[in-house]
Design an enzyme around this catalytic site. Sequence first.
Site, PDB file in Angstrom:
ATOM      1  CG  ASN A  93      -3.440  -8.554   1.715  1.00 50.15           C
ATOM      2  OD1 ASN A  93      -3.575  -8.285   2.909  1.00 50.15           O
ATOM      3  ND2 ASN A  93      -4.300  -9.331   1.075  1.00 50.15           N
ATOM      4  CG  ASP A 127      -4.228 -12.306   3.237  1.00 46.20           C
ATOM      5  OD1 ASP A 127      -4.092 -11.101   3.500  1.00 46.20           O
ATOM      6  OD2 ASP A 127      -5.341 -12.856   3.168  1.00 46.20           O
TER       7      ASP A 127
END
Length: 295
Positions: free
Chosen positions: A147, A197
């Site tokens: 990510n 994230d």
Amino acid sequence: MSQSSVQNVLTARARLGECPVWDAAHQQLFWVDVYNHRVHQFDPATGNDRYFDVGDLVSAIALAGNDRLLIALRDRLAFLNTQTGEIVPFYQIEFPHPNTRFNDGKCDSQGRFWIGSISEALGQAALYRYDLDGSLHVMETGLTISNGSGWSPDESTFYLTDSAQHKIYAYDFEVETGAIRDRRVLINLTDEGVEPDGLAIDKQGNLWSALWNGWCVACFNPTGQEILRVSVSVQCPTSVAFGGTDLTDLYVTSASVGLSQTEIQQGFNAGDLFRFSTHSIGMPTQPFLDSSRDL
């Protein structure tokens, strides 16, 4: 910084908003809705948002010249002409494990595109680097959800998130060759249970990370110490990007996918686009520099 300082700038209701990219030349924000197959173009001055339906899962984008984006589809890289909507694929990958797809990506200062994958099988995802000569290199393996990534302002350090491991790693980075080495854990959120994230770096070297299931964006200094947490009104913020005329605004994408009806009622702005002002200046967006393929 309180939640009241965070603005909802676009009622998008995206299933999985991701990968915001600031276009300084036009003062606009590009971002994607992965599962709705859309690349969005948002104009903060007018509030207008238009999108391109690219016909496949789209997880990452990079600026790639006038009126052109590099886009990462399920298993392909392609160019998108933002004037005509034409899509020209130029690279396809065969992933070594089924149920794997491209995920988040970003360009370094040399114009190389770094793109990770996400796999349903633990440890079967990887990080890739697509070079300007058309070659794809495996840079890291053993990941599950590759990510948010980024580089320190002096380009000596590369950062990579594995959301499934709840960790952000740091590597030594060599600008000229694009090599990474000496992985270490910089930030570990396992005990908290939230998943880091997408991320962005500011000029002080701080890391701003959207925390999936965390209702917030967290800021960490270069040693990994948390120095700020900004609440947002959605359970799953997904990624961040600095924008605005002086790169002090932080844009935040979010997701509604996977939430129960109760969770959506608690955060009914899930999938929208947010923005808040910071006291930091972001790093400028790096474009993909290959100019040999024109639409």
